[in-house]
Motif scaffolding. Structure first.
Motif, mmCIF file in Angstrom:
data_model
loop_
_atom_site.group_PDB
_atom_site.id
_atom_site.type_symbol
_atom_site.label_atom_id
_atom_site.label_comp_id
_atom_site.label_asym_id
_atom_site.label_seq_id
_atom_site.Cartn_x
_atom_site.Cartn_y
_atom_site.Cartn_z
ATOM 1 N N ALA A 97 -8.255 3.186 -4.395
ATOM 2 C CA ALA A 97 -7.029 3.974 -4.353
ATOM 3 C C ALA A 97 -7.264 5.176 -3.463
ATOM 4 C CB ALA A 97 -6.614 4.417 -5.760
ATOM 5 N N ALA A 98 -6.180 5.854 -3.078
ATOM 6 C CA ALA A 98 -6.289 7.023 -2.207
ATOM 7 C C ALA A 98 -6.008 8.292 -2.984
ATOM 8 C CB ALA A 98 -5.316 6.906 -1.039
ATOM 9 N N SER A 99 -6.667 9.367 -2.574
ATOM 10 C CA SER A 99 -6.432 10.687 -3.162
ATOM 11 C C SER A 99 -5.093 11.233 -2.670
ATOM 12 C CB SER A 99 -7.572 11.633 -2.780
ATOM 13 O OG SER A 99 -7.602 11.836 -1.374
ATOM 14 N N PRO A 100 -4.606 12.350 -3.234
ATOM 15 C CA PRO A 100 -3.272 12.856 -2.893
ATOM 16 C C PRO A 100 -3.015 13.025 -1.400
ATOM 17 C CG PRO A 100 -4.079 13.991 -4.825
ATOM 18 C CD PRO A 100 -5.208 13.127 -4.342
ATOM 19 N N ALA A 101 -3.941 13.645 -0.667
ATOM 20 C CA ALA A 101 -3.762 13.846 0.768
ATOM 21 C C ALA A 101 -4.353 12.700 1.577
ATOM 22 C CB ALA A 101 -4.380 15.172 1.203
ATOM 23 N N ARG A 102 -4.811 11.666 0.885
ATOM 24 C CA ARG A 102 -5.361 10.463 1.514
ATOM 25 C C ARG A 102 -6.620 10.745 2.339
ATOM 26 N NH1 ARG A 102 0.150 10.215 1.557
ATOM 27 N NH2 ARG A 102 1.092 8.420 0.514
ATOM 28 N N ILE A 153 -4.428 4.243 -11.865
ATOM 29 C CA ILE A 153 -4.472 5.435 -11.027
ATOM 30 C C ILE A 153 -3.079 5.679 -10.469
ATOM 31 C CG2 ILE A 153 -5.630 6.574 -9.101
ATOM 32 C CD1 ILE A 153 -7.574 5.551 -11.208
ATOM 33 N N THR A 154 -2.530 6.867 -10.688
ATOM 34 C CA THR A 154 -1.240 7.230 -10.099
ATOM 35 C C THR A 154 -1.411 8.514 -9.307
ATOM 36 O OG1 THR A 154 -0.528 8.437 -12.091
ATOM 37 C CG2 THR A 154 0.086 6.110 -11.924
ATOM 38 N N ARG A 155 -0.554 8.708 -8.294
ATOM 39 C CA ARG A 155 -0.763 9.797 -7.334
ATOM 40 C C ARG A 155 0.556 10.427 -6.936
ATOM 41 N NH1 ARG A 155 -2.238 6.829 -2.953
ATOM 42 N NH2 ARG A 155 -0.178 7.012 -2.036
ATOM 43 N N THR A 156 0.548 11.745 -6.786
ATOM 44 C CA THR A 156 1.635 12.460 -6.116
ATOM 45 C C THR A 156 1.059 13.008 -4.819
ATOM 46 O OG1 THR A 156 1.193 14.631 -7.096
ATOM 47 C CG2 THR A 156 2.556 13.104 -8.387
ATOM 48 N N THR A 160 -3.798 13.537 -8.694
ATOM 49 C CA THR A 160 -4.086 12.171 -9.108
ATOM 50 C C THR A 160 -4.321 12.154 -10.610
ATOM 51 O OG1 THR A 160 -5.139 11.617 -6.998
ATOM 52 C CG2 THR A 160 -5.631 10.192 -8.853
ATOM 53 N N ALA A 161 -3.693 11.210 -11.295
ATOM 54 C CA ALA A 161 -3.936 11.011 -12.725
ATOM 55 C C ALA A 161 -4.722 9.723 -12.901
ATOM 56 C CB ALA A 161 -2.617 10.946 -13.492
ATOM 57 N N PRO A 249 8.515 -0.333 -26.471
ATOM 58 C CA PRO A 249 7.567 -1.342 -26.952
ATOM 59 C C PRO A 249 6.828 -2.031 -25.816
ATOM 60 C CG PRO A 249 9.838 -2.099 -27.166
ATOM 61 C CD PRO A 249 9.909 -0.661 -26.812
ATOM 62 N N GLY A 250 5.535 -2.279 -26.036
ATOM 63 C CA GLY A 250 4.728 -2.960 -25.028
ATOM 64 C C GLY A 250 4.654 -2.227 -23.716
ATOM 65 N N LEU A 251 4.621 -0.902 -23.748
ATOM 66 C CA LEU A 251 4.686 -0.098 -22.522
ATOM 67 C C LEU A 251 3.576 -0.489 -21.546
ATOM 68 C CD1 LEU A 251 5.273 3.741 -22.371
ATOM 69 C CD2 LEU A 251 3.627 2.631 -20.876
ATOM 70 N N HIS A 252 3.992 -0.740 -20.303
ATOM 71 C CA HIS A 252 3.035 -1.029 -19.237
ATOM 72 C C HIS A 252 3.676 -0.719 -17.892
ATOM 73 C CE1 HIS A 252 0.254 -3.212 -16.585
ATOM 74 N NE2 HIS A 252 -0.625 -3.053 -17.551
ATOM 75 N N GLY A 253 2.989 0.065 -17.083
ATOM 76 C CA GLY A 253 3.486 0.421 -15.759
ATOM 77 C C GLY A 253 4.273 1.707 -15.773
ATOM 78 N N SER A 254 4.079 2.532 -14.732
ATOM 79 C CA SER A 254 4.815 3.789 -14.623
ATOM 80 C C SER A 254 4.928 4.193 -13.164
ATOM 81 C CB SER A 254 4.120 4.906 -15.417
ATOM 82 O OG SER A 254 2.880 5.268 -14.819
ATOM 83 N N ALA A 255 5.891 5.055 -12.873
ATOM 84 C CA ALA A 255 6.092 5.587 -11.524
ATOM 85 C C ALA A 255 6.917 6.854 -11.643
ATOM 86 C CB ALA A 255 6.784 4.563 -10.623
#
Length: 464
Positions: A97-102, A153-156, A160-161, A249-255
């Motif tokens: 994955a890439a960091s915030p500023a890549r 891994i999620t990123r703005t 990064t979270a 229920p069954g939470l998976h995936g976020s954005a």
């Protein structure tokens, strides 16, 4: 959460590791080193000298590519296709994955509880009146995260979270670390961490001083959470501020995008709206297009895009959070297609989908769906533009454990695809809808990620 220095483990050859969700056993497997291209360049004295000449700085960026069943990760210059360096991380990366500023690539090593960082060497510094670009040789950073089962891994553009699932067998609880580019660069240990009391296969989105992350009931029969909470950062930790009543229920995936955070549920999508320090939740139910056990388990968002894209198997849905609308996207899938990669591309003007049949589908993104009062027609938010055939090979010959892999440039209209069948790297121009370059690799590729200096007009964040 333990942030450690690199040790001699970085020189060890990797162990077998299954990517994605779920645990796996670990077996030591020795591998021969990857042969290095003749144009491999260490520099005259081994130092990482800064290049201050703006005209010489790569605008195409660099690709980080891992080798299958190996702990070796290579960095390629996209301007000329040259191999800049190859690094040995401690274990086989399950994801890149890439960091915030890549600037940095995160080499996620899930079953060995470790995330290492590779400096791609392209970055900017704020010189008050302008952002000054720099170019240097890639290197393995000292910054390392170690905790149980790093997975999502999620990123703005600034944070990064990293969600660590924890492990029921060992009793290790879940945790979320929120890091910035500066934390990696300075080898800091002052970043905030959310420590749970039990394990979960969760998801988290960083929002400045806030963290929107999942909650699992201790009596739940599954490791999937079913609620979401807002946490507030205080120095090195997070305090819980609000748990939403709405169930997922069954939470998976976020954005996330500018105003909303979305989470996939078995019965729809949970939407969290932020207005300053106020967070409110609503639920968007599955439409009639959902049949059987279909559910959205993956979401993609971009800061400036009004729509999320939700995936239920090979079906893609345009989700407009503000209007509470969900519509099926006609991406004209080929028979038997399943998706292996996707994301916003070309300055956010396109959305691309890579499938297991060897096609890259390109959609034009028009933003919010709107009616044309004069013509009486509706323009879909995502409109089919082209389908690019990436290979003529029999896709059934794909090596076991491999798949087509996608990386998206943030500086131009290019995307990059790994084809393990013939060990090639393809460059696709999504504006023209064609393959414009092919590079043969001398090893079996596995994962890849784009690093570089993003075009300010193209700065759209891609959550995977």
């Amino acid at each position: 959460m333990l942030q450690t220095k690199l040790t001699l483990l970085a020189a060890l050859v990797g162990v077998s590791l299954l990517s994605g969700c779920g645990d796996s056993t670990t077996t030591i497997i020795e591998k021969d080193p990857i042969a290095v291209d003749d144009d491999h360049d260490h520099g005259d004295d081994g130092d990482h000298d800064h290049d201050h000449g703006d005209s010489d700085i790569s605008t195409a960026g660099r690709l980080v590519i891992s080798a299958k069943d190996s702990n070796l990760v290579s960095v390629y210059e996209l301007t000329d296709g040259s191999l800049l360096d190859t690094f040995a991380v401690a274990d086989i990366p399950s994801a890149l994955a890439a960091s915030p500023a890549r600037r940095y690539a995160l080499a996620v090593q899930r079953t060995s509880d470790r995330v290492e960082f590779i400096d791609g060497g392209l970055f900017q510094e704020d010189h008050v009146d302008h952002l000054h670009p720099y170019q240097q040789a890639p290197e393995l950073a000292s910054f390392v995260l170690t905790d149980s089962r790093p997975t999502h891994i999620t990123r703005t553009d600034s944070q990064t979270a990293i969600f660590f699932d924890g492990d029921a067998a060992s009793g290790a609880p879940a945790a979320v670390a929120v890091t910035t580019e500066a934390d990696i660069t300075t080898d800091s240990n002052g970043y905030p961490v959310l420590n749970y009391t039990l394990n979960m296969h969760g998801a988290a989105q960083a929002r400045g001083e806030y963290l929107v992350s999942t909650v699992r009931d201790a009596d739940s029969a599954t490791t999937l959470p079913d609620k979401v909470a807002v946490y507030h950062a205080h120095d090195d930790h997070f305090d819980e501020e609000l748990v939403f009543d709405e169930l997922c229920p069954g939470l998976h995936g976020s954005a996330q995008n500018e105003h909303f955070i979305s989470f996939g549920c078995t019965d729809g999508v949970l939407l969290i709206e932020q207005d300053g320090t106020t967070f409110t939740a609503s639920k968007l139910a599955n439409t009639a297009d959902f049949t059987g056990s279909m559910r959205i388990g993956t979401l993609v968002g971009a800061e400036d895009a009004e729509h999320f894209v939700g995936f239920a198997g090979a079906s893609a849905f345009a989700i407009h959070a503000e209007d509470g609308e969900m519509e099926l996207i006609d991406w004209q899938a080929t028979e038997g297609a399943s998706l292996t990669g996707y994301g916003f591309a070309d300055h956010g003007e396109k959305f691309v989908l890579l499938d297991n049949q060897g096609f890259l589908t390109i959609l034009n993104y028009h933003g919010h769906e709107h009616g044309d009062e004069h013509q009486g027609t509706d323009e879909a938010a995502f409109e089919f533009a082209a389908k690019v055939q990436l290979t003529t090979a029999d896709v059934s010959t794909m090596p076991q454990g491999s798949r087509f892999e996608l990386a998206i440039s943030a500086s131009d209209d290019k995307v990059y695809v790994l084809n393990p069948i013939d060990r090639s790297l393809l460059t696709v121009d999504v504006a023209d809808g064609e393959v414009v370059a092919t590079k043969q690799l001398n090893f079996m590729p596995h994962k890849l990620v784009w690093l570089g200096i993003a075009d300010a007009a193209a700065e759209h964040d891609h959550d995977h």
